[in-house]
Write an enzyme that holds these catalytic residues in place. Structure first.
Site, PDB file in Angstrom:
ATOM      1  N   GLU A 117      -6.963   4.691   7.747  1.00  0.00           N
ATOM      2  CA  GLU A 117      -6.715   6.115   7.479  1.00  0.00           C
ATOM      3  C   GLU A 117      -7.917   6.749   6.794  1.00  0.00           C
ATOM      4  O   GLU A 117      -8.239   7.917   7.045  1.00  0.00           O
ATOM      5  CB  GLU A 117      -5.431   6.263   6.633  1.00  0.00           C
ATOM      6  CG  GLU A 117      -4.194   5.943   7.480  1.00  0.00           C
ATOM      7  CD  GLU A 117      -3.019   5.345   6.723  1.00  0.00           C
ATOM      8  OE1 GLU A 117      -2.984   5.406   5.484  1.00  0.00           O
ATOM      9  OE2 GLU A 117      -2.115   4.795   7.405  1.00  0.00           O
ATOM     10  N   SER A 156       3.430  -2.400  10.229  1.00  0.00           N
ATOM     11  CA  SER A 156       4.880  -2.514  10.471  1.00  0.00           C
ATOM     12  C   SER A 156       5.459  -3.861  10.043  1.00  0.00           C
ATOM     13  O   SER A 156       6.405  -4.354  10.657  1.00  0.00           O
ATOM     14  CB  SER A 156       5.206  -2.211  11.945  1.00  0.00           C
ATOM     15  OG  SER A 156       4.831  -0.879  12.268  1.00  0.00           O
ATOM     16  N   GLY A 158       2.871  -1.236   4.252  1.00  0.00           N
ATOM     17  CA  GLY A 158       2.924   0.205   3.983  1.00  0.00           C
ATOM     18  C   GLY A 158       4.349   0.642   3.687  1.00  0.00           C
ATOM     19  O   GLY A 158       4.855   0.452   2.583  1.00  0.00           O
ATOM     20  N   GLY A 159       5.003   1.203   4.691  1.00  0.00           N
ATOM     21  CA  GLY A 159       6.333   1.798   4.522  1.00  0.00           C
ATOM     22  C   GLY A 159       7.325   0.939   3.748  1.00  0.00           C
ATOM     23  O   GLY A 159       8.010   1.433   2.834  1.00  0.00           O
ATOM     24  N   ASN A 171       0.882  -1.169   0.000  1.00  0.00           N
ATOM     25  CA  ASN A 171       0.000   0.000   0.000  1.00  0.00           C
ATOM     26  C   ASN A 171       0.915   1.212   0.000  1.00  0.00           C
ATOM     27  O   ASN A 171       1.531   1.523   1.016  1.00  0.00           O
ATOM     28  CB  ASN A 171      -0.895  -0.024   1.257  1.00  0.00           C
ATOM     29  CG  ASN A 171      -1.730   1.251   1.385  1.00  0.00           C
ATOM     30  OD1 ASN A 171      -1.741   2.088   0.470  1.00  0.00           O
ATOM     31  ND2 ASN A 171      -2.426   1.387   2.504  1.00  0.00           N
ATOM     32  N   TRP A 172       1.002   1.848  -1.151  1.00  0.00           N
ATOM     33  CA  TRP A 172       1.945   2.969  -1.298  1.00  0.00           C
ATOM     34  C   TRP A 172       1.438   4.223  -0.599  1.00  0.00           C
ATOM     35  O   TRP A 172       2.164   5.188  -0.443  1.00  0.00           O
ATOM     36  CB  TRP A 172       2.212   3.246  -2.774  1.00  0.00           C
ATOM     37  CG  TRP A 172       3.001   2.176  -3.492  1.00  0.00           C
ATOM     38  CD1 TRP A 172       3.347   0.930  -3.024  1.00  0.00           C
ATOM     39  CD2 TRP A 172       3.569   2.262  -4.805  1.00  0.00           C
ATOM     40  NE1 TRP A 172       4.077   0.249  -3.948  1.00  0.00           N
ATOM     41  CE2 TRP A 172       4.239   1.039  -5.065  1.00  0.00           C
ATOM     42  CE3 TRP A 172       3.577   3.245  -5.799  1.00  0.00           C
ATOM     43  CZ2 TRP A 172       4.898   0.782  -6.270  1.00  0.00           C
ATOM     44  CZ3 TRP A 172       4.235   2.990  -7.002  1.00  0.00           C
ATOM     45  CH2 TRP A 172       4.890   1.781  -7.231  1.00  0.00           C
ATOM     46  N   LYS A 173       0.156   4.229  -0.210  1.00  0.00           N
ATOM     47  CA  LYS A 173      -0.468   5.404   0.445  1.00  0.00           C
ATOM     48  C   LYS A 173      -0.252   6.652  -0.429  1.00  0.00           C
ATOM     49  O   LYS A 173      -0.242   6.529  -1.650  1.00  0.00           O
ATOM     50  CB  LYS A 173       0.061   5.559   1.865  1.00  0.00           C
ATOM     51  CG  LYS A 173      -0.113   4.260   2.674  1.00  0.00           C
ATOM     52  CD  LYS A 173       0.040   4.427   4.148  1.00  0.00           C
ATOM     53  CE  LYS A 173      -0.186   3.082   4.835  1.00  0.00           C
ATOM     54  NZ  LYS A 173      -0.123   3.177   6.290  1.00  0.00           N
ATOM     55  N   HIS A 177      -9.576   1.292   4.602  1.00  0.00           N
ATOM     56  CA  HIS A 177      -8.334   1.432   5.378  1.00  0.00           C
ATOM     57  C   HIS A 177      -8.603   2.340   6.580  1.00  0.00           C
ATOM     58  O   HIS A 177      -9.391   3.285   6.486  1.00  0.00           O
ATOM     59  CB  HIS A 177      -7.228   2.022   4.490  1.00  0.00           C
ATOM     60  CG  HIS A 177      -5.873   1.922   5.118  1.00  0.00           C
ATOM     61  ND1 HIS A 177      -5.452   2.804   6.081  1.00  0.00           N
ATOM     62  CD2 HIS A 177      -4.862   1.026   4.953  1.00  0.00           C
ATOM     63  CE1 HIS A 177      -4.234   2.445   6.474  1.00  0.00           C
ATOM     64  NE2 HIS A 177      -3.857   1.371   5.807  1.00  0.00           N
ATOM     65  N   GLU A 211      -5.470  -4.969  10.310  1.00  0.00           N
ATOM     66  CA  GLU A 211      -4.432  -3.975  10.567  1.00  0.00           C
ATOM     67  C   GLU A 211      -4.719  -3.250  11.885  1.00  0.00           C
ATOM     68  O   GLU A 211      -5.508  -2.295  11.901  1.00  0.00           O
ATOM     69  CB  GLU A 211      -4.392  -2.944   9.437  1.00  0.00           C
ATOM     70  CG  GLU A 211      -4.097  -3.538   8.074  1.00  0.00           C
ATOM     71  CD  GLU A 211      -3.468  -2.508   7.131  1.00  0.00           C
ATOM     72  OE1 GLU A 211      -2.399  -2.799   6.606  1.00  0.00           O
ATOM     73  OE2 GLU A 211      -4.036  -1.418   6.964  1.00  0.00           O
ATOM     74  N   GLY A 236       2.531   2.112  10.768  1.00  0.00           N
ATOM     75  CA  GLY A 236       3.487   3.210  10.642  1.00  0.00           C
ATOM     76  C   GLY A 236       4.231   3.527  11.928  1.00  0.00           C
ATOM     77  O   GLY A 236       4.903   4.552  12.029  1.00  0.00           O
TER      78      GLY A 236
HETATM   79  P1  13P Z   1       3.015   0.191   7.675  1.00  0.00           P
HETATM   80  O1  13P Z   1       3.504  -1.082   7.041  1.00  0.00           O
HETATM   81  O2  13P Z   1       3.770   1.410   7.219  1.00  0.00           O
HETATM   82  O3  13P Z   1       2.897   0.084   9.159  1.00  0.00           O
HETATM   83  O4  13P Z   1       1.521   0.424   7.121  1.00  0.00           O
HETATM   84  C1  13P Z   1       0.606  -0.607   7.185  1.00  0.00           C
HETATM   85  C2  13P Z   1      -0.583  -0.219   6.403  1.00  0.00           C
HETATM   86  O5  13P Z   1      -1.328   0.657   6.777  1.00  0.00           O
HETATM   87  C3  13P Z   1      -0.826  -0.936   5.139  1.00  0.00           C
HETATM   88  O6  13P Z   1      -2.104  -0.662   4.665  1.00  0.00           O
END
Ligand code: 13P
Length: 248
Positions: free
Chosen positions: A96, A212, A233-234, A9-11, A94, A166, A172
């Site tokens: 967010e 994470s 994510g990251g 997930n590149w956000k 998600h 999640e 994050g």
């Molecule tokens: P991180 O891997 O950066 O913690 O993010 C997880 C995430 O929200 C994937 O959708």
């Protein structure tokens, strides 16, 4: 029996030219026949990334979608736009989006249904906050999210959905859930699905863990009985993503 999946997930990262470069690097390294690999990218990056990964096993996903077909919804993206652009997956609900864009369980249910109608695979997110975990209501809260998201969805459709657990406190933060914590909730989600749809659906539906995930913790997490891969994510923006895809 369930094929593993690792989805990035590149956000809100990567301009179109950066996206092409990253996809170009990862398409040759994030390769594993035993894993479905998906890059979920910002809407504006979809077309260039689809072109970049053409001819590889990488699939492209969107990070969001609206639940109407078309019309006066300024700024939104319709499901058939995604399909026409070559998208096969779409992240829905998600945390967010639930938090910053006030997406309700009802909206998320409409999005899941609409995605399925268009043969897009929803990657449906759920997960508790730190306060909810500390209160001891994690499993009850997530059961509610799952029941709401799957309302009025047939077993035939439900099995196509990919669920991503999640925990918000792990996103994050570098604070990954332990494999026991992640397994406990993913198992409970599978039991929720079992009580709605029965064994045939529960045993086949894929449940990912997100929060994470990195190259160091992926193998242990993905070895858990009810964890079928990860939503990353990251680490999906780095060469490390290839090591997560090749976790064992
Ligand atoms: P991180 O891997 O950066 O913690 O993010 C997880 C995430 O929200 C994937 O959708």
């Amino acid at each position: 029996m369930r094929k593993k999946m690792v989805a990035g997930n590149w956000k809100m990262n990567m301009t179109p030219s950066q996206a092409v470069q990253l996809a170009g690097e990862l398409k040759n390294t994030a390769v594993n026949d035993e894993v479905d690999v998906v890059f979920c990218v910002p809407a504006i990056d979809i077309i260039p990334v689809v072109n970049e990964v053409k001819g590889t096993a990488v699939k492209v996903g969107a990070e969001n979608m609206y639940y109407e077909e078309k019309g006066a919804y300024t700024g939104e993206i319709a499901p058939d736009m995604l399909v026409d652009a070559g998208v096969e997956y779409v992240i829905i609900g998600h945390s967010e989006r639930r938090e910053y864009f006030k997406e309700s369980d009802e909206m998320i249910n409409k999005k899941v249904k609409k995605a399925l109608e268009h043969q897009l695979v929803p990657i449906l997110c759920c997960g508790e906050s730190l306060a909810q975990r500390e209160e001891g209501i994690t499993l009850t809260f997530i059961k509610g999210q799952i029941e709401a998201a799957f309302a009025d969805i047939s077993a035939e459709d439900a099995v196509k959905v990919v669920i991503a657990y999640e925990p918000i406190w792990a996103i994050g933060t570098g604070k990954v859930a332990t494999s026991e914590q992640a397994q406990e909730v993913c198992k409970a989600i599978r039991e929720n699905i079992r009580s709605i749809y029965g064994d045939a659906t529960a045993d086949v539906i894929r449940i990912l863990y997100g929060g994470s995930v990195n190259a160091k913790n992926a193998a242990e997490l993905f070895a858990q009985e009810d964890i079928d891969g990860g939503l990353v994510g990251g680490a999906s923006l780095k060469p490390e993503f290839a090591n997560i895809v090749n976790y064992k």
